[in-house]
Design an enzyme around this catalytic site. Sequence first.
Site, PDB file in Angstrom:
ATOM      1  N   ALA A  29      -3.347  28.366  84.127  1.00 53.98           N
ATOM      2  CA  ALA A  29      -4.455  29.210  84.597  1.00 53.98           C
ATOM      3  C   ALA A  29      -4.190  29.669  86.025  1.00 53.98           C
ATOM      4  O   ALA A  29      -3.515  28.987  86.796  1.00 53.98           O
ATOM      5  CB  ALA A  29      -5.770  28.444  84.521  1.00 53.98           C
ATOM      6  N   ASP A  30      -4.748  30.817  86.353  1.00 50.75           N
ATOM      7  CA  ASP A  30      -4.669  31.329  87.716  1.00 50.75           C
ATOM      8  C   ASP A  30      -5.928  32.147  87.992  1.00 50.75           C
ATOM      9  O   ASP A  30      -6.403  32.875  87.123  1.00 50.75           O
ATOM     10  CB  ASP A  30      -3.431  32.209  87.908  1.00 50.75           C
ATOM     11  CG  ASP A  30      -3.203  32.501  89.375  1.00 50.75           C
ATOM     12  OD1 ASP A  30      -2.731  31.580  90.079  1.00 50.75           O
ATOM     13  OD2 ASP A  30      -3.534  33.605  89.838  1.00 50.75           O
ATOM     14  N   THR A  31      -6.465  31.989  89.196  1.00 44.92           N
ATOM     15  CA  THR A  31      -7.707  32.679  89.578  1.00 44.92           C
ATOM     16  C   THR A  31      -7.500  33.454  90.867  1.00 44.92           C
ATOM     17  O   THR A  31      -6.896  32.937  91.812  1.00 44.92           O
ATOM     18  CB  THR A  31      -8.852  31.649  89.787  1.00 44.92           C
ATOM     19  OG1 THR A  31      -9.033  30.902  88.586  1.00 44.92           O
ATOM     20  CG2 THR A  31     -10.162  32.335  90.158  1.00 44.92           C
TER      21      THR A  31
ATOM     22  N   GLY B 273      -6.928  34.173  84.680  1.00 45.69           N
ATOM     23  CA  GLY B 273      -6.043  34.334  83.532  1.00 45.69           C
ATOM     24  C   GLY B 273      -5.743  32.968  82.954  1.00 45.69           C
ATOM     25  O   GLY B 273      -5.582  31.994  83.707  1.00 45.69           O
TER      26      GLY B 273
END
Length: 193
Positions: free
Chosen positions: A72-74, A109
């Site tokens: 995940a990436d924010t 994502g």
Amino acid sequence: MNKIILASASPRRRELLEQIGMTFEVIPSNIEERTKSHIPCEMVMELSCMKAMDIFEKLPSEKRESAIVVGADTVVALDERIMGKPSDEKEAQEMLSLLQGKTHQVYTGVTMVWQKNGQPPLKRTFYEKTDVSMYPMSREEIRRYVETGEPMDKAGAYAIQGKCAAFIREICGDFYNVVGLPVGRLCQEIKNK
């Protein structure tokens, strides 16, 4: 049920998975976060995929068959300008000065990678977008908030679930996406994989 491997060192993502009672293991990815895209939704999907694949490829083959790796990436974006984690207090104050009194977007994502019967890995990538509106903040309020240290490891220099809640006017979308992981959507994607 496959075992979940979270390819992230984020304490917030860990807390969210614990909150919903999910059993998981943490194996953080340490890839260099360089992307081809500078469009927020594409960027977070690309980074989440890189992180998930990094850990998946390091797993022994027998573990690949029994696990789903989740990357995940924010990021926070204001008028398509991407704001990651601030490098210092000055940058944190600058970010908050730009965000205060306005509506911005938070993109996360998520990529899931798994394998069946020795076949090539299967992959599913998606993103969530949440609009966040902040009340105006004075310079002094921004300075005091930054001095708490809370903004320093957060995209956009704030924690919606922390002290910055005092300045959140409205959100439109998934609250947990802003925290760092859209857990409801993730659970549905795992169920339907």
